[in-house]
Motif scaffolding. Structure first.
Motif, PDB file in Angstrom:
ATOM      1  N   PHE A 180       0.842  -1.191   0.000  1.00 17.45           N
ATOM      2  CA  PHE A 180       0.000   0.000   0.000  1.00 17.45           C
ATOM      3  C   PHE A 180       0.872   1.233   0.000  1.00 17.45           C
ATOM      4  CE2 PHE A 180       0.107  -0.893   4.631  1.00 17.45           C
ATOM      5  CZ  PHE A 180       0.436   0.349   5.164  1.00 17.45           C
ATOM      6  N   ARG A 181       0.253   2.303  -0.452  1.00 19.60           N
ATOM      7  CA  ARG A 181       0.873   3.627  -0.511  1.00 19.60           C
ATOM      8  C   ARG A 181      -0.184   4.633  -0.089  1.00 19.60           C
ATOM      9  NH1 ARG A 181      -0.937   5.944  -5.475  1.00 19.60           N
ATOM     10  NH2 ARG A 181       0.817   7.331  -5.732  1.00 19.60           N
ATOM     11  N   ARG A 182       0.247   5.847   0.201  1.00 19.73           N
ATOM     12  CA  ARG A 182      -0.709   6.883   0.592  1.00 19.73           C
ATOM     13  C   ARG A 182      -1.536   7.296  -0.619  1.00 19.73           C
ATOM     14  NH1 ARG A 182      -1.051   9.940   4.835  1.00 19.73           N
ATOM     15  NH2 ARG A 182       1.083   9.538   5.494  1.00 19.73           N
ATOM     16  N   TYR A 183      -2.854   7.276  -0.471  1.00 20.53           N
ATOM     17  CA  TYR A 183      -3.768   7.775  -1.497  1.00 20.53           C
ATOM     18  C   TYR A 183      -4.156   9.210  -1.144  1.00 20.53           C
ATOM     19  CZ  TYR A 183      -7.717   7.830  -4.743  1.00 20.53           C
ATOM     20  OH  TYR A 183      -8.591   8.142  -5.762  1.00 20.53           O
ATOM     21  N   ASP A 184      -4.530   9.403   0.116  1.00 22.37           N
ATOM     22  CA  ASP A 184      -4.711  10.737   0.691  1.00 22.37           C
ATOM     23  C   ASP A 184      -4.464  10.603   2.195  1.00 22.37           C
ATOM     24  OD1 ASP A 184      -7.184  10.040   2.036  1.00 22.37           O
ATOM     25  OD2 ASP A 184      -8.324  10.586   0.256  1.00 22.37           O
ATOM     26  N   ALA A 185      -4.654  11.657   2.952  1.00 23.75           N
ATOM     27  CA  ALA A 185      -4.296  11.649   4.367  1.00 23.75           C
ATOM     28  C   ALA A 185      -5.003  10.559   5.170  1.00 23.75           C
ATOM     29  CB  ALA A 185      -4.589  13.022   4.987  1.00 23.75           C
ATOM     30  N   GLN A 186      -6.192  10.170   4.765  1.00 17.80           N
ATOM     31  CA  GLN A 186      -6.973   9.178   5.504  1.00 17.80           C
ATOM     32  C   GLN A 186      -7.055   7.815   4.817  1.00 17.80           C
ATOM     33  OE1 GLN A 186      -8.608   9.999   8.542  1.00 17.80           O
ATOM     34  NE2 GLN A 186      -7.365  11.834   8.367  1.00 17.80           N
ATOM     35  N   THR A 187      -6.549   7.725   3.588  1.00 17.16           N
ATOM     36  CA  THR A 187      -6.794   6.545   2.755  1.00 17.16           C
ATOM     37  C   THR A 187      -5.500   5.929   2.240  1.00 17.16           C
ATOM     38  OG1 THR A 187      -8.826   7.644   2.021  1.00 17.16           O
ATOM     39  CG2 THR A 187      -8.109   5.713   0.757  1.00 17.16           C
ATOM     40  N   ALA A 188      -5.385   4.615   2.420  1.00 17.62           N
ATOM     41  CA  ALA A 188      -4.287   3.844   1.836  1.00 17.62           C
ATOM     42  C   ALA A 188      -4.764   3.272   0.509  1.00 17.62           C
ATOM     43  CB  ALA A 188      -3.880   2.706   2.765  1.00 17.62           C
ATOM     44  N   GLU A 189      -3.891   3.258  -0.473  1.00 18.19           N
ATOM     45  CA  GLU A 189      -4.202   2.616  -1.753  1.00 18.19           C
ATOM     46  C   GLU A 189      -3.469   1.286  -1.798  1.00 18.19           C
ATOM     47  OE1 GLU A 189      -4.160   3.321  -6.578  1.00 18.19           O
ATOM     48  OE2 GLU A 189      -2.878   4.591  -5.328  1.00 18.19           O
ATOM     49  N   PHE A 190      -4.218   0.190  -1.894  1.00 17.25           N
ATOM     50  CA  PHE A 190      -3.624  -1.138  -1.978  1.00 17.25           C
ATOM     51  C   PHE A 190      -3.247  -1.424  -3.425  1.00 17.25           C
ATOM     52  CE2 PHE A 190      -5.662  -3.368   1.958  1.00 17.25           C
ATOM     53  CZ  PHE A 190      -5.109  -2.414   2.788  1.00 17.25           C
ATOM     54  N   LYS A 191      -2.057  -2.002  -3.598  1.00 13.79           N
ATOM     55  CA  LYS A 191      -1.523  -2.313  -4.922  1.00 13.79           C
ATOM     56  C   LYS A 191      -0.874  -3.696  -4.895  1.00 13.79           C
ATOM     57  CE  LYS A 191      -1.271   0.588  -7.713  1.00 13.79           C
ATOM     58  NZ  LYS A 191      -2.267   0.885  -8.749  1.00 13.79           N
ATOM     59  N   ARG A 192      -0.783  -4.305  -6.059  1.00 10.38           N
ATOM     60  CA  ARG A 192       0.023  -5.505  -6.292  1.00 10.38           C
ATOM     61  C   ARG A 192      -0.319  -6.676  -5.389  1.00 10.38           C
ATOM     62  NH1 ARG A 192       0.370  -2.085  -9.672  1.00 10.38           N
ATOM     63  NH2 ARG A 192       2.145  -0.726  -9.933  1.00 10.38           N
ATOM     64  N   ILE A 193      -1.588  -6.858  -5.062  1.00  7.14           N
ATOM     65  CA  ILE A 193      -1.984  -8.007  -4.259  1.00  7.14           C
ATOM     66  C   ILE A 193      -1.922  -9.220  -5.172  1.00  7.14           C
ATOM     67  CG2 ILE A 193      -3.878  -9.054  -2.956  1.00  7.14           C
ATOM     68  CD1 ILE A 193      -4.626  -6.064  -2.241  1.00  7.14           C
ATOM     69  N   TRP A 194      -1.106 -10.187  -4.777  1.00  4.12           N
ATOM     70  CA  TRP A 194      -0.781 -11.257  -5.706  1.00  4.12           C
ATOM     71  C   TRP A 194      -0.477 -12.544  -4.976  1.00  4.12           C
ATOM     72  CZ3 TRP A 194      -1.605 -12.220 -10.451  1.00  4.12           C
ATOM     73  CH2 TRP A 194      -0.891 -13.194 -11.121  1.00  4.12           C
ATOM     74  N   THR A 195      -0.963 -13.650  -5.499  1.00  4.05           N
ATOM     75  CA  THR A 195      -0.608 -14.982  -5.009  1.00  4.05           C
ATOM     76  C   THR A 195       0.065 -15.721  -6.156  1.00  4.05           C
ATOM     77  OG1 THR A 195      -2.494 -15.030  -3.502  1.00  4.05           O
ATOM     78  CG2 THR A 195      -1.489 -17.143  -4.045  1.00  4.05           C
ATOM     79  N   HIS A 196       1.214 -16.308  -5.865  1.00  6.26           N
ATOM     80  CA  HIS A 196       1.936 -17.090  -6.874  1.00  6.26           C
ATOM     81  C   HIS A 196       1.008 -18.177  -7.412  1.00  6.26           C
ATOM     82  CE1 HIS A 196       4.790 -19.896  -8.621  1.00  6.26           C
ATOM     83  NE2 HIS A 196       5.664 -18.906  -8.638  1.00  6.26           N
ATOM     84  N   SER A 197       1.067 -18.428  -8.702  1.00  6.92           N
ATOM     85  CA  SER A 197       0.142 -19.354  -9.359  1.00  6.92           C
ATOM     86  C   SER A 197       0.177 -20.761  -8.751  1.00  6.92           C
ATOM     87  CB  SER A 197       0.418 -19.417 -10.858  1.00  6.92           C
ATOM     88  OG  SER A 197       1.740 -19.862 -11.100  1.00  6.92           O
ATOM     89  N   ALA A 198       1.290 -21.176  -8.200  1.00  6.72           N
ATOM     90  CA  ALA A 198       1.392 -22.520  -7.613  1.00  6.72           C
ATOM     91  C   ALA A 198       0.762 -22.599  -6.226  1.00  6.72           C
ATOM     92  CB  ALA A 198       2.862 -22.937  -7.538  1.00  6.72           C
ATOM     93  N   HIS A 199       0.300 -21.467  -5.711  1.00 13.61           N
ATOM     94  CA  HIS A 199      -0.203 -21.449  -4.330  1.00 13.61           C
ATOM     95  C   HIS A 199      -1.605 -20.860  -4.212  1.00 13.61           C
ATOM     96  CE1 HIS A 199       3.662 -22.725  -2.736  1.00 13.61           C
ATOM     97  NE2 HIS A 199       4.183 -21.974  -3.687  1.00 13.61           N
ATOM     98  N   ARG A 200      -2.348 -20.840  -5.280  1.00 11.35           N
ATOM     99  CA  ARG A 200      -3.689 -20.261  -5.249  1.00 11.35           C
ATOM    100  C   ARG A 200      -4.706 -21.212  -4.636  1.00 11.35           C
ATOM    101  NH1 ARG A 200      -2.982 -17.607 -11.133  1.00 11.35           N
ATOM    102  NH2 ARG A 200      -1.621 -15.928 -10.430  1.00 11.35           N
ATOM    103  N   ARG A 201      -5.864 -20.638  -4.299  1.00  9.97           N
ATOM    104  CA  ARG A 201      -7.006 -21.382  -3.743  1.00  9.97           C
ATOM    105  C   ARG A 201      -6.709 -21.902  -2.344  1.00  9.97           C
ATOM    106  NH1 ARG A 201     -11.157 -20.263  -6.202  1.00  9.97           N
ATOM    107  NH2 ARG A 201     -12.220 -22.025  -5.307  1.00  9.97           N
ATOM    108  N   ARG A 202      -5.874 -21.166  -1.607  1.00  8.60           N
ATOM    109  CA  ARG A 202      -5.535 -21.550  -0.235  1.00  8.60           C
ATOM    110  C   ARG A 202      -5.867 -20.435   0.758  1.00  8.60           C
ATOM    111  NH1 ARG A 202       0.538 -22.678  -0.249  1.00  8.60           N
ATOM    112  NH2 ARG A 202       0.070 -22.921   1.953  1.00  8.60           N
ATOM    113  N   GLY A 203      -6.485 -19.360   0.294  1.00  8.56           N
ATOM    114  CA  GLY A 203      -6.823 -18.265   1.194  1.00  8.56           C
ATOM    115  C   GLY A 203      -5.691 -17.283   1.438  1.00  8.56           C
ATOM    116  N   LEU A 204      -4.635 -17.380   0.657  1.00  5.10           N
ATOM    117  CA  LEU A 204      -3.480 -16.503   0.871  1.00  5.10           C
ATOM    118  C   LEU A 204      -3.788 -15.046   0.530  1.00  5.10           C
ATOM    119  CD1 LEU A 204      -0.682 -18.873  -0.427  1.00  5.10           C
ATOM    120  CD2 LEU A 204      -1.156 -18.265   1.956  1.00  5.10           C
ATOM    121  N   ALA A 205      -4.555 -14.805  -0.517  1.00  6.34           N
ATOM    122  CA  ALA A 205      -4.897 -13.414  -0.868  1.00  6.34           C
ATOM    123  C   ALA A 205      -5.729 -12.781   0.245  1.00  6.34           C
ATOM    124  CB  ALA A 205      -5.637 -13.361  -2.199  1.00  6.34           C
ATOM    125  N   ARG A 206      -6.632 -13.545   0.832  1.00  6.16           N
ATOM    126  CA  ARG A 206      -7.406 -13.035   1.973  1.00  6.16           C
ATOM    127  C   ARG A 206      -6.480 -12.683   3.131  1.00  6.16           C
ATOM    128  NH1 ARG A 206     -13.128 -14.080   2.512  1.00  6.16           N
ATOM    129  NH2 ARG A 206     -13.904 -14.994   0.587  1.00  6.16           N
TER     130      ARG A 206
END
Length: 173
Positions: A85-111
């Motif tokens: 995350f990075r600053r979007y504004d003073a009160q808000t974070a902007e989330f970026k690049r949320i990613w799970t490696h293809s070999a590890h998907r469907r395990r709840g890692l992104a959550r």
């Protein structure tokens, strides 16, 4: 009569959450695969090679404390998921690049990544989150809708006509 019992299942590997700088070598495998994914999903829309431009769009310093962060989850020393995350504004974070490696998907890692990012953003004083995902990432859209994010677009519209799909969420105090 001798009954054989099945061996117990192996213990779940421990997951480690690390906050790292963008140039840490443990981050690179996730970003490299993310670039390939972006190109394969969006190459015909934005042109091949546009993933590299997107991934280098923001200076690495924007993802460092105190205004930002980059987290990865490692399992047995391997980077399996991450986000930033990075600053979007003073009160808000902007989330970026949320990613799970293809070999590890469907395990709840992104959550797990989302939850860790939300906790850290709240601890750093942010009250809300803003994020976008691409129109060709239905898995991400589904994740955000199912983890309490509010869509800022018409859910009935064709995602290809919208462009980036924006979401927001208020963080717990």
């Amino acid at each position: 009569m001798h009954l054989e019992t099945a061996p117990p299942p192996p213990a779940a590997a421990a997951l480690t959450v690390l906050e790292l700088p963008m140039d840490d070598p443990r981050v690179r495998p996730l970003l490299d695969e993310l670039a390939v994914e972006y190109d394969s999903r969006y190459g015909d829309l934005f042109g091949r090679g546009s993933a590299a431009a997107e991934l280098s769009k923001y200076p690495a310093a924007e993802f460092q404390a105190p205004a930002g962060a980059l987290l990865i989850i490692q399992e047995n020393g391997e980077s399996v998921a991450g986000g930033a995350f990075r600053r979007y504004d003073a009160q808000t974070a902007e989330f970026k690049r949320i990613w799970t490696h293809s070999a590890h998907r469907r395990r709840g890692l992104a959550r797990r990544v989302l939850a860790e990012l939300e906790l850290l953003a709240a601890a750093r004083g942010y009250r809300s989150v803003y994020l976008t995902t691409g129109p060709r990432q239905p898995e991400a859209r589904h994740l955000y809708l199912n983890t309490g994010y509010t869509p800022r677009f018409d859910l009935e519209a064709d995602p290809e006509t919208i462009g980036p799909l924006a979401f927001t969420k208020e963080l717990a105090g």
